[in-house]
Write an enzyme that holds these catalytic residues in place. Structure first.
Site, mmCIF file in Angstrom:
data_model
loop_
_atom_site.group_PDB
_atom_site.id
_atom_site.type_symbol
_atom_site.label_atom_id
_atom_site.label_comp_id
_atom_site.label_asym_id
_atom_site.label_seq_id
_atom_site.Cartn_x
_atom_site.Cartn_y
_atom_site.Cartn_z
ATOM 1 N N HIS A 28 -0.637 4.350 -11.736
ATOM 2 C CA HIS A 28 -0.977 4.227 -10.317
ATOM 3 C C HIS A 28 -0.831 2.784 -9.840
ATOM 4 O O HIS A 28 -0.171 2.515 -8.831
ATOM 5 C CB HIS A 28 -2.416 4.709 -10.101
ATOM 6 N N GLU A 29 -1.460 1.879 -10.539
ATOM 7 C CA GLU A 29 -1.418 0.486 -10.095
ATOM 8 C C GLU A 29 -0.003 -0.071 -10.128
ATOM 9 O O GLU A 29 0.365 -0.902 -9.281
ATOM 10 C CB GLU A 29 -2.358 -0.371 -10.950
ATOM 11 N N HIS B 181 1.710 0.481 -6.916
ATOM 12 C CA HIS B 181 1.469 -0.589 -5.944
ATOM 13 C C HIS B 181 2.367 -1.784 -6.236
ATOM 14 O O HIS B 181 2.919 -2.411 -5.322
ATOM 15 C CB HIS B 181 0.010 -1.046 -6.019
ATOM 16 N N HIS C 149 5.795 -1.267 -4.997
ATOM 17 C CA HIS C 149 5.816 -1.405 -3.539
ATOM 18 C C HIS C 149 5.946 -2.886 -3.151
ATOM 19 O O HIS C 149 6.669 -3.233 -2.215
ATOM 20 C CB HIS C 149 4.532 -0.808 -2.966
#
Length: 758
Positions: free
Chosen positions: A506-507, A510, A513
Site C-alpha cells: 500500500h505505502e 503512494h 504516485h
C-alpha cells in the site's frame, strides 16, 4: 484495511507556495560540516537531504531565514507595478520559498520518523510562528488582488489547461484562507490559526509520549506464552533499555488493537494491554487530550463559520471530490449495516470457538471481548482455511518482501529497476536507500525505506516526499515510506504478518504516485490531489501482494528459501474475505466519529468532560455499539483528524470504491501486463493534481465509479429485509440503511455512486 498516513506538506493548504522543497539549482561543492546545510540546496544526487550535515541547531535558523526570504519574495511579487501575469505572479510564487521548504520538510519529516526533545521543542516553538507566516502571505491584500485579477481574466490569458487550473487553485486556496474577510475577520482568522497550530503540536506530542509511557511491563516470561522466541527476546531487550532488567516490555502502537493480542494466550494480559490502549489520551494525566479535542473542534467550527460554512466538514468537503457531508454520510451509512452485521456473524463464530474450547477444558465459557477478537479469529481462520498467521510469517522476511515482492511487482508492471546504495547519509541506521530507474535506464527517483517501529517514531504508516518532482524546478523526486514493524532482537529475522505485507504494498503505491509525477509546477506534484483521492493509487497497488506470480516470487521461507507451498498459497487466496466485517467496522466507526465531530455546529460542541460521552453517543446512534469491535482509533489518540485527515478519514473507503473498480479493470484486461501499467502511469499516476481527479479515473477505466466491486470484495451484502437494530439511526432521527426497502437500498447505491463522481 491498511491505514496509512500520507505526511502532507504541513505548509501547503493555506499557502501552496510554502511547500516547495528545493531551489532551481544545486550547489556544486559539498557543504562544510560547520555550515548550515539547510540554507543551500543539497549537493547530493537529486538533492537528497544531507542528513549527516544537518544539526538540530540548524533547523530554527533555517526556518527563520526561510520565512524572511519568502516574505521578501512575496512582497516583490505583490508590489510589482507591472500588471499581473501568470509568469510574474504564479510562476514567481511557485519558484519561491525554497529555504523554508527545505527546513520545514526536514523538520516535519523527522518529527514523524525520528522525534527527539530538540525537534519536539522546535515544533512547539515554531507552530504558531509558521501559522502567522502562512497568514501573512495568504491574507496579503496586494497579493490576492493580483491573483484575483488573473482568476477573473483566466479565460482570455491563453493559458494551458494546467496553468489555468493552477490559477484557479491559488485563488480558491486564498479565498479558503480568508483573503476576502474584512480586517476584523482576518484578525480573528490569524488568532484561530495560531491557536490551532499550537494545539495540534501538543496533541501529537501527547500521543507520542503516551504511547511510550503506556508500554505494558510484564514480570514473567510465562505470561508471554504464545509469542515467538524472537518476540520475547525483543520484549526483554525493550525492558532492558528502560532499565527493567529481567522484565519484559510490550510496546504499544497508536491504534486501538495491538499486534500482541493476536498471539498472547494469557487472557488477563490481553485485557490489560487492550484497556491500556483504549485509555490513552483520556486518563486525566499529563497526556490527556480531551480538552485539546474540544478546543480544536470548537476553533475549526468557528473558522468554518467565519468563512461562510455551516460546519468544518462543509468547509473541508467543498474542496474534495465528495463535495458535501451528505454525500459522505450516504456512503458510510450505506456500508455500516452490512459491515456490522458481518462483524456480528464473525463474532458468533468466535464465540462458538470459545464455548467449544472451554467445554473441552471443563471450564465455564466467557463472552468474547475486544481483547479476544484477534486471538480467536486466528483460531477460526485455522479451522476454516487450514492455516494461521504463524504459518505464513516464515515466508515473509521483510527485506525479501520489499525487494522480491514490492519492487518486483513494480518491475513487472512498470519496468522499474532498483539498486540499493550505501553512500548516502540516513537519519537512522535502520533506514534503507534505493536508486529507482526507468525501463530505459534513466533515473526516476530515490526511494527511502524506513520500516521499523521505535519510540521516536509516530504510529501508523505513511509516505512523504523530501523532494517533489517539478519540471519548472528541474527536480526529480526523493520519496520515503514509513512503517511500524516491530524490530526483532539482534540477529533475528524480521518476519511480517500478512497485514504488514499488504501495508508495505500500500505505502509503495503512494511512493509510485510521488515518483511517477510528471508535472511542471511543484504545487501540483505527486500526491497533491484531493484527500479522498490520494489513497486510491496506493490501494490499487495492494492487489499485487497476492497476485500469484508476484506472491510466488517473494513468499519464500527465510531459512530454506523454499517457496510457500501451493496449498498454503491457495488457502491464503481463499481467505481474502476473512474477518472483513471486523476490519470494515473498526474503520467505518472511526470514519463516522471523524464526520460527526466535524459536522457539529459551533453551539453543539461538547466540553472536555463530555468528549468521551459524545464518542459513545455517536457509536450508539450510528449502530456501532458492538463492544467487541471498537473503532480503530478513539478520539483522544485519533492523530489523523488532528492533521490532514480532519473530516477526511472517510477517504480510505471513498478511494476504495475507485480502487475496486480499477482492480476490476486490470483483471478484465489481462492483469499484470506492462501495457496496463504504462497506461495507469501515463493517464493517472503521472498527472498529480494537474487535472480533475475523477476525470483522471474515468480516462483510465472508461466509466463512472460503481460501488458493487467494493461490496463484492469485502463480502458485504445489504440485508434489507431485516429490521434495523436498536439505536441504528442518525443523529437527526432519520432511519438508517437497514430500515429501508430493497428499492430504497438500490436508490442508495445509485446515490452513493453519483456522489462518488462529483
Amino acid at each position: 484495511m491498511r491505514i496509512p498516513f500520507v505526511l502532507a506538506a504541513t505548509l501547503a493548504l493555506a499557502a501552496p507556495v510554502l511547500a516547495q522543497t528545493t531551489a532551481a539549482t544545486a550547489a556544486s561543492a559539498p557543504v562544510p560540516a560547520t555550515a548550515n546545510a539547510l540554507l543551500t540546496p543539497s549537493p547530493l544526487p537529486l538533492r537528497y537531504p544531507p542528513f549527516d550535515k544537518i544539526r538540530d541547531a540548524d533547523i530554527g535558523p533555517a526556518l527563520d531565514q526561510g520565512m524572511t526570504e519568502q516574505l521578501a519574495e512575496v512582497a516583490t511579487i505583490a508590489d510589482n507595478p507591472e500588471p499581473a501575469t501568470f509568469e510574474n505572479t504564479i510562476v514567481a510564487l511557485e519558484r519561491g520559498g525554497s529555504t523554508l521548504g527545505r527546513a520545514s520538510t526536514l523538520l516535519f519529516s523527522l518529527l514523524g520518523a525520528d522525534a527527539n526533545p530538540a525537534r519536539l521543542k522546535l515544533q512547539a516553538d515554531y507552530a504558531t510562528r509558521l501559522s502567522a507566516h502562512r497568514d501573512a502571505i495568504s491574507l496579503n491584500p496586494k497579493l490576492f488582488a493580483r491573483i484575483e485579477s488573473l482568476y477573473q481574466r483566466r479565460a482570455s490569458l491563453n493559458l494551458g489547461a494546467q496553468e489555468q487550473r493552477l490559477v484557479e487553485r491559488y485563488y480558491n486556496n486564498l479565498i479558503r484562507a480568508g483573503a476576502k474577510l474584512d480586517e476584523a475577520g482576518k484578525s480573528r482568522m490569524k488568532a484561530i490559526n495560531a491557536e490551532l497550530a499550537g494545539l495540534g503540536a501538543r496533541f501529537n506530542q501527547n500521543v507520542l509520549s503516551e504511547v511510550n509511557d503506556s508500554a505494558v511491563v510484564v514480570d514473567s516470561v510465562e505470561a508471554l506464552a504464545g509469542l515467538s522466541e524472537e518476540q520475547i527476546s525483543a520484549a526483554a531487550a525493550a525492558a532492558k533499555a528502560r532499565g527493567l532488567e529481567g522484565k519484559y516490555v510490550i510496546a504499544l502502537l497508536n491504534t486501538t488493537g495491538q499486534p500482541a493480542l493476536t498471539q498472547l494466550e494469557n487472557r488477563a494480559l490481553r485485557e490489560r494491554i487492550y484497556t491500556t490502549s483504549i485509555a490513552r489520551g483520556s486518563r486525566g494525566n499529563a497526556f490527556d487530550n480531551t480538552a485539546l479535542v474540544s478546543r480544536v473542534v470548537t476553533l475549526r467550527a468557528e473558522r468554518a463559520r467565519l468563512l461562510g460554512f455551516a460546519t468544518h466538514a462543509d468547509f473541508v468537503l467543498k474542496d474534495e471530490t465528495a463535495q458535501t457531508p451528505q454525500a459522505v454520510n450516504a456512503m458510510l451509512r450505506q456500508l455500516a449495516p452490512a459491515a456490522v452485521a458481518s462483524a456480528r456473524r464473525e463474532g458468533a463464530e468466535l464465540q462458538a470457538m470459545v464455548d467449544k474450547e472451554q467445554a473441552a477444558k471443563g471450564q465455564p465459557s466467557f463472552q468474547v471481548a475486544a481483547w479476544d477478537w484477534s486471538f480467536y479469529s486466528e483460531k477460526v481462520r485455522a479451522a476454516k482455511y487450514g492455516f494461521d498467521e504463524s504459518q505464513l510469517k516464515p515466508y515473509f522476511e521483510m527485506k525479501n518482501v520489499l525487494e522480491n515482492g514490492v519492487f518486483y511487482a513494480a518491475g513487472q508492471l512498470y519496468g522499474l529497476r532498483f539498486k540499493e546504495r550505501h553512500d548516502l547519509p540516513v537519519y537512522h541506521p535502520d533506514v534503507l536507500v534505493y536508486d529507482v530507474f526507468n525501463a530505459d535506464g534513466s533515473q526516476l527517483a530515490i526511494f527511502i525505506a524506513d520500516m521499523y517501529a521505535r519510540p521516536s517514531k509516530r504510529g501508523g504508516a505513511w509516505m512523504n516526499a523530501y523532494v517533489d518532482q517539478s519540471g519548472l524546478m528541474d527536480q526529480k523526486p526523493v520519496v520515503a515510506n514509513h512503517l511500524n514493524i516491530p524490530k526483532p532482537a539482534d540477529g533475528k529475522p524480521t518476519l511480517l504478518t500478512w497485514d504488514e505485507v499488504n501495508t508495505m504494498f500500500h505505502e509503495f503505491g503512494h511512493a509510485l504516485h510521488g515518483m511517477f509525477s510528471n508535472v511542471r509546477y511543484p504545487s501540483m506534484a505527486g500526491t497533491r490531489v484531493p484527500r479522498d483521492f490520494v489513497e486510491y493509487p496506493s490501494q490499487v497497488n495492494e492487489m499485487w501482494a497476492d497476485w500469484p506470480s508476484i506472491l510466488a516470487n517473494y513468499a519464500k521461507h527465510y531459512k530454506t528459501g523454499e517457496p510457500m507451498p501451493r496449498a498454503l498459497l491457495d488457502k491464503v487466496l481463499a481467505a481474502k474475505q476473512f474477518n472483513q466485517g471486523f476490519a470494515t467496522t473498526e474503520y467505518l466507526s472511526a470514519a463516522m466519529l471523524d464526520q460527526r465531530w466535524h459536522q457539529l455546529a459551533l453551539e453543539q460542541i461538547p466540553a472536555a468532560d463530555r468528549v468521551m460521552a459524545f464518542e459513545s453517543q455517536v457509536l450508539r446512534e450510528e449502530g456501532y455499539d458492538y463492544a467487541a469491535v471498537p473503532p480503530r482509533y478513539r478520539t483522544p489518540y485519533f492523530s489523523h483528524i488532528m492533521g490532514g485527515y480532519a473530516a477526511g478519514y472517510y477517504a480510505y473507503v471513498w478511494s476504495e470504491v475507485l480502487d475496486a473498480n480499477t482492480v476490476q479493470w486490470f483483471k478484465a484486461n489481462g492483469g499484470l501486463k506492462r501495457e496496463l501499467g504504462d497506461a495507469f502511469r501515463a493517464k493517472l499516476l503521472s498527472q498529480g493534481g494537474s487535472q480533475d481527479a475523477i476525470t483522471l479515473f474515468r480516462s483510465l477505466v472508461g466509466h463512472e465509479p460503481q460501488i458493487q466491486p467494493l461490496l463484492q470484495r469485502r463480502g458485504l451484502v445489504l440485508d434489507t429485509d431485516k429490521k434495523p437494530s436498536k439505536g441504528a439511526s442518525s443523529a437527526a432521527g432519520k432511519p438508517s440503511a437497514t430500515a429501508a426497502s430493497k428499492d430504497a437500498a438500490k436508490d442508495r447505491v445509485k446515490s452513493a455512486e453519483k456522489a462518488a463522481t462529483k
